[in-house]
Design a protein around this motif. Structure first.
Motif, PDB file in Angstrom:
ATOM      1  N   GLU A 167       8.062  -8.921   6.254  1.00  0.00           N
ATOM      2  CA  GLU A 167       6.732  -8.795   5.411  1.00  0.00           C
ATOM      3  C   GLU A 167       7.131  -9.392   4.047  1.00  0.00           C
ATOM      4  O   GLU A 167       6.062  -9.827   3.493  1.00  0.00           O
ATOM      5  CB  GLU A 167       6.768  -7.139   5.062  1.00  0.00           C
ATOM      6  N   ALA A 217       4.542 -11.952   2.513  1.00  0.00           N
ATOM      7  CA  ALA A 217       3.866 -11.623   0.926  1.00  0.00           C
ATOM      8  C   ALA A 217       4.322 -12.785   0.190  1.00  0.00           C
ATOM      9  O   ALA A 217       3.388 -13.055  -0.859  1.00  0.00           O
ATOM     10  CB  ALA A 217       4.507 -10.241   0.699  1.00  0.00           C
ATOM     11  N   SER A 235       8.136 -16.400   8.547  1.00  0.00           N
ATOM     12  CA  SER A 235       8.258 -14.960   8.772  1.00  0.00           C
ATOM     13  C   SER A 235       8.950 -14.613  10.014  1.00  0.00           C
ATOM     14  O   SER A 235       9.666 -13.430  10.170  1.00  0.00           O
ATOM     15  CB  SER A 235       6.934 -14.396   8.708  1.00  0.00           C
ATOM     16  N   HIS A 252      11.655  -8.430  -3.675  1.00  0.00           N
ATOM     17  CA  HIS A 252      10.558  -7.421  -3.622  1.00  0.00           C
ATOM     18  C   HIS A 252      10.002  -6.921  -5.303  1.00  0.00           C
ATOM     19  O   HIS A 252       8.997  -6.459  -5.230  1.00  0.00           O
ATOM     20  CB  HIS A 252      11.135  -5.825  -2.865  1.00  0.00           C
ATOM     21  N   ARG A 265       2.192  -2.581  -4.072  1.00  0.00           N
ATOM     22  CA  ARG A 265       2.153  -3.172  -2.760  1.00  0.00           C
ATOM     23  C   ARG A 265       3.510  -3.122  -2.073  1.00  0.00           C
ATOM     24  O   ARG A 265       3.365  -2.853  -0.766  1.00  0.00           O
ATOM     25  CB  ARG A 265       1.934  -4.843  -3.392  1.00  0.00           C
ATOM     26  N   PHE A 266       4.586  -2.905  -2.660  1.00  0.00           N
ATOM     27  CA  PHE A 266       5.862  -2.895  -1.875  1.00  0.00           C
ATOM     28  C   PHE A 266       5.764  -1.647  -1.108  1.00  0.00           C
ATOM     29  O   PHE A 266       6.140  -1.337   0.109  1.00  0.00           O
ATOM     30  CB  PHE A 266       7.139  -2.776  -2.836  1.00  0.00           C
ATOM     31  N   ASP A 320       3.172  -0.011  -0.091  1.00  0.00           N
ATOM     32  CA  ASP A 320       2.024   0.075   1.080  1.00  0.00           C
ATOM     33  C   ASP A 320       2.916  -0.766   2.393  1.00  0.00           C
ATOM     34  O   ASP A 320       2.650  -0.534   3.389  1.00  0.00           O
ATOM     35  CB  ASP A 320       0.860  -1.005   0.623  1.00  0.00           C
ATOM     36  N   GLN A 321       3.805  -1.720   1.946  1.00  0.00           N
ATOM     37  CA  GLN A 321       4.383  -2.253   2.795  1.00  0.00           C
ATOM     38  C   GLN A 321       5.296  -1.621   3.612  1.00  0.00           C
ATOM     39  O   GLN A 321       5.414  -1.676   4.866  1.00  0.00           O
ATOM     40  CB  GLN A 321       5.408  -3.798   2.457  1.00  0.00           C
ATOM     41  N   GLN A 338       3.262   0.791   5.975  1.00  0.00           N
ATOM     42  CA  GLN A 338       2.910   0.116   7.088  1.00  0.00           C
ATOM     43  C   GLN A 338       4.340  -0.118   8.249  1.00  0.00           C
ATOM     44  O   GLN A 338       3.973  -0.141   9.282  1.00  0.00           O
ATOM     45  CB  GLN A 338       2.485  -1.407   6.597  1.00  0.00           C
ATOM     46  N   LEU A 339       5.227  -0.542   7.584  1.00  0.00           N
ATOM     47  CA  LEU A 339       6.448  -0.870   8.345  1.00  0.00           C
ATOM     48  C   LEU A 339       6.816   0.629   9.190  1.00  0.00           C
ATOM     49  O   LEU A 339       6.941   0.695  10.365  1.00  0.00           O
ATOM     50  CB  LEU A 339       7.844  -0.977   7.489  1.00  0.00           C
TER      51      LEU A 339
END
Length: 397
Positions: free
Chosen positions: A124, A128, A134, A254, A261-262, A264-265, A268-269
């Motif tokens: 991620e 980003a 990736s 990061h 945003r971090f 949110d990542q 999601q993870l």
């Protein structure tokens, strides 16, 4: 630059199972100036088990393809040959890793969770920041701790005891390894990568994830180094190393992103974690994914100078359910701030400011490690924060 590899480590990795023949051929193809897609397809399809698991992965939400992938050729068209080769490598290495993990003295599922969390975080961050491949970052994250299994295979009970000692000792596992075995798991993992003829970028990421200085910026090695520290600070999985490194030098990856945003990542993870564990067959019965707080329990002020220390407390506190706010000399602490549960401060906090907080019943925690600290014991830090905040949380409720 990787440290010298002792002869006994070289001998040890030669005794470990080789990569499947299909994966070795794929890696050889990937080093050619122009990759022949037809050869890639032929090599993958020569291994029915690899083909089945690859198609299963390609059709997962992990890759987010818009239509069903039914053949290896479709996978290459939709994902690209680099992603497909990395996927084949990841699947095969994890299968070997699972067999080696049978000797692990702790909870194998927690070890898997750490490895997969590091892989997802590295992927991620690469996406980003647009600073590395990736899929390569994902595979490197999966591989980063494989040297622990090399040392466990060679040293057996002695290394298992070292793992147990590191959980309660005063120094990180990789430092203890160097004292006991003249080599740490990063170097042992690097030796295995060389034995398997893995790409240099993957081997360097494994070699440098405990480097004394962070790896070069915008590289796969830097992303894995950073993802490893983040996974430990977030408390996701357990790798046998309870310490985090206080980074020096350039801004870590990061922090090049907004904190929201971090966050949110990371959420999601967590949604992907259990699915990926099952998908890659790292565990036969994956546990329910861990959860981190969605709603914050309260606020903690930080009066700190070092940006790396601020970053450490911000992430650890967030993983515990608290919002950390950096304050200076001008903020006024008011009684109506019922969600303010504590202050973490270094030596720069004026005595007058300390008195203001204490008069209003806000506990003050001095940073529980010296300013010159290189390594921080994360379980001890969490205990100190919990002791400070639990009483205030109950009172605020």
């Amino acid at each position: 630059m990787a440290a010298p590899i002792p002869d006994y480590i070289l001998e040890s990795v030669r005794s470990l199972p080789p990569l499947p023949a299909a994966v070795e051929r794929l890696l050889a193809l990937s080093r050619e100036p122009e990759v022949d897609f037809r050869k890639v397809i032929q090599v993958i399809e020569s291994d029915p088990a690899l083909t089945a698991r690859m198609l299963r992965a390609a059709n997962s939400a992990f890759y987010g393809v818009s239509r069903r992938v039914q053949t290896v050729q479709q996978a290459i068209v939709l994902l690209g040959h680099e992603a497909v080769i990395n996927l084949a490598l990841g699947i095969s290495v994890l299968n070997l890793k699972r067999n080696l993990l049978k000797q692990w003295p702790g909870d194998p599922s927690a070890f898997w969770r750490h490895s997969i969390t590091v892989a997802l975080l590295a992927r991620e961050l690469a996406r980003a920041l647009h600073c590395a491949n990736s899929e390569e970052a994902f595979v490197a994250g999966l591989l980063h701790d494989i040297g622990k299994l090399v040392l466990l295979t060679h040293h057996g009970v002695v290394y298992a005891q070292a793992l147990l000692a590191a959980r309660q000792g005063p120094e990180p596992l990789h430092v203890l390894e160097r004292e006991l075995f003249e080599v740490d798991h990063a170097v042992a993992g690097y030796a295995l990568c060389l034995h398997w003829h893995l790409p240099d970028t993957l081997a360097q990421a494994v070699a440098e994830h405990h480097a004394e200085q962070p790896p070069a910026t915008r590289t796969t090695a830097e992303l894995v180094y950073e993802a490893n520290e983040l996974a430990k600070r977030l408390g996701l999985g357990e790798s046998g190393n309870a310490f985090t490194t206080l980074r020096t030098g350039p801004m870590p990856p990061h922090r090049r992103l907004p904190f929201d945003r971090f966050v949110d990542q990371v959420h999601q993870l967590l949604e992907e974690l259990a699915h990926i564990e099952s998908l890659l067959e790292g565990v036969t019965q994956p546990e329910a994914p861990p959860s981190l707080p969605v709603r914050m329990r309260g606020i903690v002020h930080l009066h700190l100078r070092d940006p790396h220390v601020i970053d450490l407390f911000r992430i650890v506190l967030w993983s515990m359910g608290y919002e950390a706010i950096v304050v200076g000399e001008t903020e006024v602490v008011t009684p109506h701030a019922s969600r303010l549960l504590g202050l973490v401060a270094d030596a720069s906090l004026p005595a007058t400011r300390r008195v203001v907080y204490l008069q209003q019943g806000i506990p003050v925690l001095d940073v529980p490690f010296p300013p010159s600290a290189i390594y921080v014991d994360l379980p001890a830090l969490r205990r100190r924060l919990t002791q400070m905040l639990m009483q205030q949380t109950v009172a605020a409720a």
